[in-house]
Design an enzyme around this catalytic site. Structure first.
Site, PDB file in Angstrom:
ATOM      1  N   CYS A  46       0.824  -1.214   0.000  1.00 23.75           N
ATOM      2  CA  CYS A  46       0.000   0.000   0.000  1.00 23.75           C
ATOM      3  C   CYS A  46       0.853   1.258   0.000  1.00 23.75           C
ATOM      4  CB  CYS A  46      -0.945  -0.005   1.198  1.00 23.75           C
ATOM      5  SG  CYS A  46      -2.386  -1.086   0.991  1.00 23.75           S
TER       6      CYS A  46
ATOM      7  N   CYS B 274      -5.886  -2.792 -19.123  1.00 22.26           N
ATOM      8  CA  CYS B 274      -5.433  -1.416 -18.947  1.00 22.26           C
ATOM      9  C   CYS B 274      -5.252  -0.660 -20.254  1.00 22.26           C
ATOM     10  CB  CYS B 274      -4.126  -1.405 -18.158  1.00 22.26           C
ATOM     11  SG  CYS B 274      -4.308  -1.946 -16.440  1.00 22.26           S
TER      12      CYS B 274
ATOM     13  N   PHE C 194      -5.677  -1.306  -7.435  1.00 25.28           N
ATOM     14  CA  PHE C 194      -6.762  -1.086  -8.394  1.00 25.28           C
ATOM     15  C   PHE C 194      -7.965  -0.367  -7.792  1.00 25.28           C
ATOM     16  CE2 PHE C 194      -4.484  -4.652 -10.394  1.00 25.28           C
ATOM     17  CZ  PHE C 194      -4.261  -4.078 -11.640  1.00 25.28           C
TER      18      PHE C 194
ATOM     19  N   LEU D  41       0.304 -11.544 -12.738  1.00 23.47           N
ATOM     20  CA  LEU D  41       1.097 -10.499 -13.379  1.00 23.47           C
ATOM     21  C   LEU D  41       2.570 -10.807 -13.170  1.00 23.47           C
ATOM     22  CD1 LEU D  41       0.734  -7.731 -14.830  1.00 23.47           C
ATOM     23  CD2 LEU D  41       1.045  -6.669 -12.599  1.00 23.47           C
TER      24      LEU D  41
ATOM     25  N   HIS E 215      -0.816   5.764 -19.289  1.00 19.89           N
ATOM     26  CA  HIS E 215      -1.629   5.020 -18.331  1.00 19.89           C
ATOM     27  C   HIS E 215      -0.744   4.573 -17.174  1.00 19.89           C
ATOM     28  CE1 HIS E 215      -4.383   2.104 -16.576  1.00 19.89           C
ATOM     29  NE2 HIS E 215      -3.352   1.296 -16.526  1.00 19.89           N
TER      30      HIS E 215
ATOM     31  N   ALA F  50       6.151   1.425 -10.764  1.00 19.53           N
ATOM     32  CA  ALA F  50       7.342   0.828 -11.378  1.00 19.53           C
ATOM     33  C   ALA F  50       7.363   1.070 -12.881  1.00 19.53           C
ATOM     34  CB  ALA F  50       7.384  -0.668 -11.082  1.00 19.53           C
TER      35      ALA F  50
ATOM     36  N   ASN G 165      -5.070   2.476 -10.067  1.00 22.53           N
ATOM     37  CA  ASN G 165      -5.136   1.995 -11.444  1.00 22.53           C
ATOM     38  C   ASN G 165      -6.572   1.549 -11.691  1.00 22.53           C
ATOM     39  OD1 ASN G 165      -5.121   0.554 -13.832  1.00 22.53           O
ATOM     40  ND2 ASN G 165      -3.203  -0.538 -13.399  1.00 22.53           N
TER      41      ASN G 165
END
Length: 391
Positions: free
Chosen positions: A62, A166, A217, A269, A307, A312, A340
């Site tokens: 977080c 995304c 998200f 991911l 976006h 990172a 996001n």
């Protein structure tokens, strides 16, 4: 329609005949605002999890995401009505879709109405609808329910883009550009809408990426109106869309891997994603910039609407292209304020880009040309070379 009239005050750039332009932006969010500092306690309480290691990991995530606030559809009321959503291993796809399908339509309708009001013309003058979402599954799709909710004409031509993740917002913008430039006089409503309920799960050491999702998200909706040859007595062109391209990187399809199961959507991911984007972003940008003779020497003379998949990715792009830190301010602000939000986020970035452009600061560098970039499953790169008409 035409572009002979003088541009409205504060907008000095003239549009090129026949080129698609963004004419209005709008956004909407669910009512539940989550402060990042309180997320960990709430998430573990709502999912009845007391694993100290997972709590520690989420607390760390977080902080590293740089997110401060987000909006979400999920609430204590929903969990009381559907307690099975917080229980590991139960088939809950029906319950999730019952919630998601209604929620994304409601948010898309609200964002579209905001956008249409800013546009200033009648809703009956919309000719096309492009709808983007990775948060619903139904037949007919969300495009029809959005059209119904807005009261669009049955003659409205619809396109629906599902599960582009995304990169969906930029992909929708590319499609809307093609429609606008091939249908003179058309006005396209592009709407995006997303909610994380489709993939909400209790924390588990077997699914470490779920913690990244919980920390990163957010939910919401976005809308744009696109058309060429704006009527400058009514419409305010914001960005001109010069060139749009899409590339996928061969053999990277497992880098962003999502599966729709009886428990909703599960994502994996790869840790290599930021590096993959860094390794390929420069050559991708060169393809777009070369169409008007721009080179790498112009990077810091341009605007960058990227976006914000996560800090990172932004850090890697900034490093590879040697961008001034302020070049990604709009992207970092959108990430901080909304998380996001998948396909929606590029709308929020563009709004912040306009806000920055209109600031009356001394010695402010005006960047007319720039890039709109997004990255999604594939790995897919979406890019649009654009002119900021508000500088």
């Amino acid at each position: 329609m035409g572009s002979e009239e003088e541009p409205q005050e504060g907008f000095s750039k003239m549009v090129n005949p026949g080129k698609a332009t963004i004419l209005a932006l709008g956004k909407a969010f669910p009512h539940q605002l989550v402060m990042q500092e309180f997320l960990v306690d709430g998430y573990f309480k709502n999912t009845n999890c007391d694993d100290p290691d997972l709590r520690k990991k989420l607390t760390r995530l977080c902080k590293t995401t740089t997110v401060k606030t987000r909006y979400v559809v999920m609430s204590e009321e929903i969990l009381k009505q559907y307690p099975e959503l917080a229980i590991e291993g139960l088939p809950t796809v029906k319950q999730r879709l019952d919630i998601c399908n209604d929620a994304v339509t409601e948010m898309a309708v609200e964002a579209s109405r905001v956008c249409i009001e800013k546009w200033g013309r009648q809703i009956s003058e919309l000719t096309h609808l492009v709808y983007v979402s990775s948060s619903e599954v139904r037949l007919p799709g969300g495009d029809l329910y959005l059209a119904k909710g807005l009261g669009l004409s049955p003659d409205t031509q619809r396109v629906m883009l599902y599960f582009m993740g995304c990169s969906g917002g930029a992909a929708g913008l590319r499609v809307a550009k093609d429609i606008a430039e091939n249908n003179p006089g058309s006005r396209i409503l592009l709407a995006t809408s997303e909610t994380t309920i489709i993939g909400f799960k209790p924390p588990s050491a077997d699914r470490p990426y779920d913690l990244v999702g919980a920390a990163l998200f957010g939910d919401g909706a976005g809308a744009m109106i696109i058309g060429s040859d704006p009527d400058l007595s009514i419409e305010i062109p914001l960005f001109e869309l010069h060139t749009a391209i899409q590339n996928f990187l061969p053999d990277t399809e497992k880098t962003i891997d999502g599966k729709f199961t009886e428990e909703g959507i599960s994502f994996k991911l790869s840790r290599e994603l930021p590096q993959i984007i860094e390794d390929n972003v420069e050559s991708f940008c060169e393809k777009l910039m070369g169409t008007v003779g721009l080179t790498d020497k112009d990077y810091n003379k341009m605007f960058w609407a990227v976006h914000p998949g996560g800090p990172a990715i932004l850090n890697r792009i900034e490093k590879r292209l040697d961008l001034f830190p302020q070049k990604l301010t709009a992207s970092r602000r959108a990430l901080m304020d909304y998380g996001n939000a998948s396909s929606n986020t590029i709308v929020y970035v563009l709004e912040y880009m306009i806000e920055e452009s209109l600031k009356k600061e001394e010695n402010r560098e005006e960047s007319e040309w720039g890039l709109i970039l997004a990255f999604g499953p594939g790995v897919t790169f979406e890019g649009i070379l654009a002119r900021n008409l508000t500088v």
